[in-house]
Scaffold this motif. Structure first.
Motif, PDB file in Angstrom:
ATOM      1  N   GLU A 217      -9.258   5.450  11.006  1.00 24.29           N
ATOM      2  CA  GLU A 217      -8.325   5.344  12.119  1.00 24.29           C
ATOM      3  C   GLU A 217      -7.435   4.109  12.003  1.00 24.29           C
ATOM      4  O   GLU A 217      -6.285   4.130  12.394  1.00 24.29           O
ATOM      5  CB  GLU A 217      -9.072   5.312  13.458  1.00 24.29           C
ATOM      6  CG  GLU A 217      -9.675   6.639  13.847  1.00 24.29           C
ATOM      7  CD  GLU A 217     -10.468   6.555  15.134  1.00 24.29           C
ATOM      8  OE1 GLU A 217     -10.378   5.514  15.856  1.00 24.29           O
ATOM      9  OE2 GLU A 217     -11.199   7.510  15.439  1.00 24.29           O
ATOM     10  N   ASP A 218      -7.989   3.023  11.448  1.00 26.54           N
ATOM     11  CA  ASP A 218      -7.212   1.790  11.278  1.00 26.54           C
ATOM     12  C   ASP A 218      -7.810   0.951  10.154  1.00 26.54           C
ATOM     13  O   ASP A 218      -8.298  -0.161  10.372  1.00 26.54           O
ATOM     14  CB  ASP A 218      -7.171   0.997  12.590  1.00 26.54           C
ATOM     15  CG  ASP A 218      -6.065  -0.051  12.587  1.00 26.54           C
ATOM     16  OD1 ASP A 218      -5.361  -0.194  11.557  1.00 26.54           O
ATOM     17  OD2 ASP A 218      -5.907  -0.738  13.614  1.00 26.54           O
ATOM     18  N   ALA A 219      -7.771   1.479   8.959  1.00 23.62           N
ATOM     19  CA  ALA A 219      -8.389   0.832   7.799  1.00 23.62           C
ATOM     20  C   ALA A 219      -7.819  -0.565   7.553  1.00 23.62           C
ATOM     21  O   ALA A 219      -8.569  -1.486   7.210  1.00 23.62           O
ATOM     22  CB  ALA A 219      -8.219   1.703   6.559  1.00 23.62           C
ATOM     23  N   ASP A 220      -6.530  -0.745   7.718  1.00 24.43           N
ATOM     24  CA  ASP A 220      -5.925  -2.060   7.468  1.00 24.43           C
ATOM     25  C   ASP A 220      -6.490  -3.120   8.409  1.00 24.43           C
ATOM     26  O   ASP A 220      -6.708  -4.265   8.004  1.00 24.43           O
ATOM     27  CB  ASP A 220      -4.408  -1.984   7.585  1.00 24.43           C
ATOM     28  CG  ASP A 220      -3.788  -1.176   6.450  1.00 24.43           C
ATOM     29  OD1 ASP A 220      -4.333  -1.220   5.328  1.00 24.43           O
ATOM     30  OD2 ASP A 220      -2.774  -0.500   6.697  1.00 24.43           O
ATOM     31  N   ALA A 221      -6.718  -2.764   9.659  1.00 24.82           N
ATOM     32  CA  ALA A 221      -7.287  -3.723  10.608  1.00 24.82           C
ATOM     33  C   ALA A 221      -8.709  -4.105  10.213  1.00 24.82           C
ATOM     34  O   ALA A 221      -9.090  -5.277  10.313  1.00 24.82           O
ATOM     35  CB  ALA A 221      -7.271  -3.136  12.015  1.00 24.82           C
ATOM     36  N   PHE A 222      -9.493  -3.152   9.766  1.00 23.90           N
ATOM     37  CA  PHE A 222     -10.872  -3.451   9.364  1.00 23.90           C
ATOM     38  C   PHE A 222     -10.922  -4.295   8.100  1.00 23.90           C
ATOM     39  O   PHE A 222     -11.772  -5.170   7.965  1.00 23.90           O
ATOM     40  CB  PHE A 222     -11.679  -2.163   9.164  1.00 23.90           C
ATOM     41  CG  PHE A 222     -12.097  -1.510  10.445  1.00 23.90           C
ATOM     42  CD1 PHE A 222     -12.995  -2.128  11.308  1.00 23.90           C
ATOM     43  CD2 PHE A 222     -11.595  -0.274  10.805  1.00 23.90           C
ATOM     44  CE1 PHE A 222     -13.379  -1.538  12.492  1.00 23.90           C
ATOM     45  CE2 PHE A 222     -11.980   0.336  11.994  1.00 23.90           C
ATOM     46  CZ  PHE A 222     -12.871  -0.298  12.843  1.00 23.90           C
ATOM     47  N   THR A 223     -10.038  -4.055   7.155  1.00 22.31           N
ATOM     48  CA  THR A 223     -10.086  -4.792   5.889  1.00 22.31           C
ATOM     49  C   THR A 223      -9.397  -6.147   5.961  1.00 22.31           C
ATOM     50  O   THR A 223      -9.602  -6.976   5.077  1.00 22.31           O
ATOM     51  CB  THR A 223      -9.471  -3.960   4.741  1.00 22.31           C
ATOM     52  OG1 THR A 223      -8.146  -3.583   5.096  1.00 22.31           O
ATOM     53  CG2 THR A 223     -10.309  -2.733   4.452  1.00 22.31           C
ATOM     54  N   SER A 224      -8.617  -6.409   7.001  1.00 21.99           N
ATOM     55  CA  SER A 224      -7.940  -7.702   7.109  1.00 21.99           C
ATOM     56  C   SER A 224      -8.692  -8.696   7.997  1.00 21.99           C
ATOM     57  O   SER A 224      -8.227  -9.810   8.203  1.00 21.99           O
ATOM     58  CB  SER A 224      -6.513  -7.500   7.637  1.00 21.99           C
ATOM     59  OG  SER A 224      -6.555  -6.974   8.949  1.00 21.99           O
ATOM     60  N   ARG A 225      -9.838  -8.326   8.505  1.00 20.61           N
ATOM     61  CA  ARG A 225     -10.651  -9.211   9.346  1.00 20.61           C
ATOM     62  C   ARG A 225     -11.210 -10.368   8.521  1.00 20.61           C
ATOM     63  O   ARG A 225     -11.309 -10.295   7.309  1.00 20.61           O
ATOM     64  CB  ARG A 225     -11.825  -8.420   9.945  1.00 20.61           C
ATOM     65  CG  ARG A 225     -11.435  -7.239  10.760  1.00 20.61           C
ATOM     66  CD  ARG A 225     -12.613  -6.324  11.103  1.00 20.61           C
ATOM     67  NE  ARG A 225     -13.699  -7.034  11.755  1.00 20.61           N
ATOM     68  CZ  ARG A 225     -14.825  -7.406  11.135  1.00 20.61           C
ATOM     69  NH1 ARG A 225     -15.038  -7.116   9.880  1.00 20.61           N
ATOM     70  NH2 ARG A 225     -15.754  -8.047  11.783  1.00 20.61           N
ATOM     71  N   THR A 226     -11.643 -11.439   9.199  1.00 19.49           N
ATOM     72  CA  THR A 226     -12.294 -12.544   8.489  1.00 19.49           C
ATOM     73  C   THR A 226     -13.752 -12.225   8.186  1.00 19.49           C
ATOM     74  O   THR A 226     -14.298 -12.702   7.197  1.00 19.49           O
ATOM     75  CB  THR A 226     -12.207 -13.853   9.295  1.00 19.49           C
ATOM     76  OG1 THR A 226     -12.750 -13.633  10.599  1.00 19.49           O
ATOM     77  CG2 THR A 226     -10.776 -14.334   9.389  1.00 19.49           C
ATOM     78  N   GLY A 227     -14.390 -11.413   9.032  1.00 16.61           N
ATOM     79  CA  GLY A 227     -15.760 -10.983   8.759  1.00 16.61           C
ATOM     80  C   GLY A 227     -15.770  -9.894   7.697  1.00 16.61           C
ATOM     81  O   GLY A 227     -14.755  -9.264   7.413  1.00 16.61           O
ATOM     82  N   LYS A 228     -16.933  -9.684   7.101  1.00 21.24           N
ATOM     83  CA  LYS A 228     -17.049  -8.651   6.075  1.00 21.24           C
ATOM     84  C   LYS A 228     -17.056  -7.262   6.718  1.00 21.24           C
ATOM     85  O   LYS A 228     -17.535  -7.084   7.839  1.00 21.24           O
ATOM     86  CB  LYS A 228     -18.346  -8.829   5.285  1.00 21.24           C
ATOM     87  CG  LYS A 228     -18.427 -10.123   4.526  1.00 21.24           C
ATOM     88  CD  LYS A 228     -19.780 -10.201   3.843  1.00 21.24           C
ATOM     89  CE  LYS A 228     -20.093 -11.602   3.401  1.00 21.24           C
ATOM     90  NZ  LYS A 228     -21.486 -11.740   2.999  1.00 21.24           N
ATOM     91  N   THR A 229     -16.562  -6.293   5.968  1.00 17.38           N
ATOM     92  CA  THR A 229     -16.570  -4.906   6.415  1.00 17.38           C
ATOM     93  C   THR A 229     -17.248  -4.058   5.355  1.00 17.38           C
ATOM     94  O   THR A 229     -16.974  -4.198   4.168  1.00 17.38           O
ATOM     95  CB  THR A 229     -15.133  -4.384   6.647  1.00 17.38           C
ATOM     96  OG1 THR A 229     -14.511  -5.186   7.648  1.00 17.38           O
ATOM     97  CG2 THR A 229     -15.146  -2.933   7.105  1.00 17.38           C
ATOM     98  N   ALA A 230     -18.144  -3.206   5.803  1.00 10.99           N
ATOM     99  CA  ALA A 230     -18.801  -2.235   4.933  1.00 10.99           C
ATOM    100  C   ALA A 230     -18.557  -0.850   5.518  1.00 10.99           C
ATOM    101  O   ALA A 230     -18.324  -0.698   6.715  1.00 10.99           O
ATOM    102  CB  ALA A 230     -20.297  -2.517   4.832  1.00 10.99           C
ATOM    103  N   LEU A 231     -18.623   0.159   4.669  1.00 12.70           N
ATOM    104  CA  LEU A 231     -18.321   1.529   5.073  1.00 12.70           C
ATOM    105  C   LEU A 231     -19.602   2.340   5.122  1.00 12.70           C
ATOM    106  O   LEU A 231     -20.424   2.267   4.207  1.00 12.70           O
ATOM    107  CB  LEU A 231     -17.358   2.136   4.047  1.00 12.70           C
ATOM    108  CG  LEU A 231     -16.792   3.515   4.336  1.00 12.70           C
ATOM    109  CD1 LEU A 231     -15.920   3.475   5.589  1.00 12.70           C
ATOM    110  CD2 LEU A 231     -15.962   3.974   3.142  1.00 12.70           C
ATOM    111  N   LEU A 232     -19.782   3.119   6.192  1.00 12.05           N
ATOM    112  CA  LEU A 232     -20.930   4.018   6.329  1.00 12.05           C
ATOM    113  C   LEU A 232     -20.455   5.443   6.104  1.00 12.05           C
ATOM    114  O   LEU A 232     -19.605   5.945   6.844  1.00 12.05           O
ATOM    115  CB  LEU A 232     -21.561   3.889   7.719  1.00 12.05           C
ATOM    116  CG  LEU A 232     -22.697   4.855   8.035  1.00 12.05           C
ATOM    117  CD1 LEU A 232     -23.878   4.659   7.070  1.00 12.05           C
ATOM    118  CD2 LEU A 232     -23.157   4.683   9.474  1.00 12.05           C
ATOM    119  N   VAL A 233     -21.014   6.094   5.088  1.00  9.87           N
ATOM    120  CA  VAL A 233     -20.639   7.465   4.743  1.00  9.87           C
ATOM    121  C   VAL A 233     -21.806   8.384   5.108  1.00  9.87           C
ATOM    122  O   VAL A 233     -22.912   8.234   4.595  1.00  9.87           O
ATOM    123  CB  VAL A 233     -20.308   7.586   3.235  1.00  9.87           C
ATOM    124  CG1 VAL A 233     -19.895   9.007   2.900  1.00  9.87           C
ATOM    125  CG2 VAL A 233     -19.218   6.600   2.849  1.00  9.87           C
TER     126      VAL A 233
END
Length: 178
Positions: A39-55
């Motif tokens: 829905e908003d991948a750019d917002a999740f990947t530009s955060r200062t905290g780490k982001t992981a993906l759940l499939v």
């Protein structure tokens, strides 16, 4: 806090599992379901905290292919020990999408599936079952030593005799030598 098994060691990690109602600070480490991530991948990947993906089983991980190198890891869900779609997802990530990062198994897998998941490209395991944790801490590794398909990457094996499609583990050689 979750217990993670990776490279023969146990570590404790804390990740917040995001959903549509989750409000978190920008520096929180988030595990984000694929649908919400897209829905908003750019917002999740530009955060200062780490982001992981759940499939989850049935998710089309290919839709996130352009973001894979920006993720801390990809968690592949095994909702039941009888649901093998997580193995296919891990193999797709490694072989078709050329994902080089950590693939983490999460959910209700059993100890016997741990070596098989490793063969498909899973590199870490979130331990949710106490019996799996106990067995791994005791050094149990229920490896099958003969296979009918090659493994991915770091697992060393050799062809079985004159049948190049049949494989066997190097561990099998040590057992035979004893």
């Amino acid at each position: 806090m979750a217990t993670i098994y990776q490279n023969g060691e146990f570590v404790e990690e804390t990740w917040v599992r995001a959903d549509a109602e989750t409000e978190v600070s920008a520096d929180t480490d988030l595990l984000v379901p694929l649908a919400l991530f897209l829905e908003d991948a750019d917002a999740f990947t530009s955060r200062t905290g780490k982001t992981a993906l759940l499939v989850e089983p049935g998710d089309e991980v290919e839709k996130a292919a352009t973001y894979l190198d920006q993720l801390a890891y990809v968690a592949v869900s095994f909702p039941s020990f009888a649901d093998g779609r997580g193995f296919s997802t891990a193999r797709d990530l490694r072989e078709h999408l050329n994902y080089q990062g950590d693939i983490r198994a999460v959910g209700n897998y059993i100890l016997d599936q741990v070596p098989l998941a490793r063969r498909c490209g899973v590199s870490s395991f979130e331990i949710s079952k106490p019996e799996v944790l106990k067995a791994l801490k005791a050094g149990e590794w229920p490896e099958v030593t003969k296979y009918l398909q090659p493994a991915f990457g770091a697992i060393e094996e050799i062809p079985e005799g004159t049948r190049p499609w049949a494989r066997r583990s190097f561990r099998d050689l040590a057992v035979a030598a004893e």
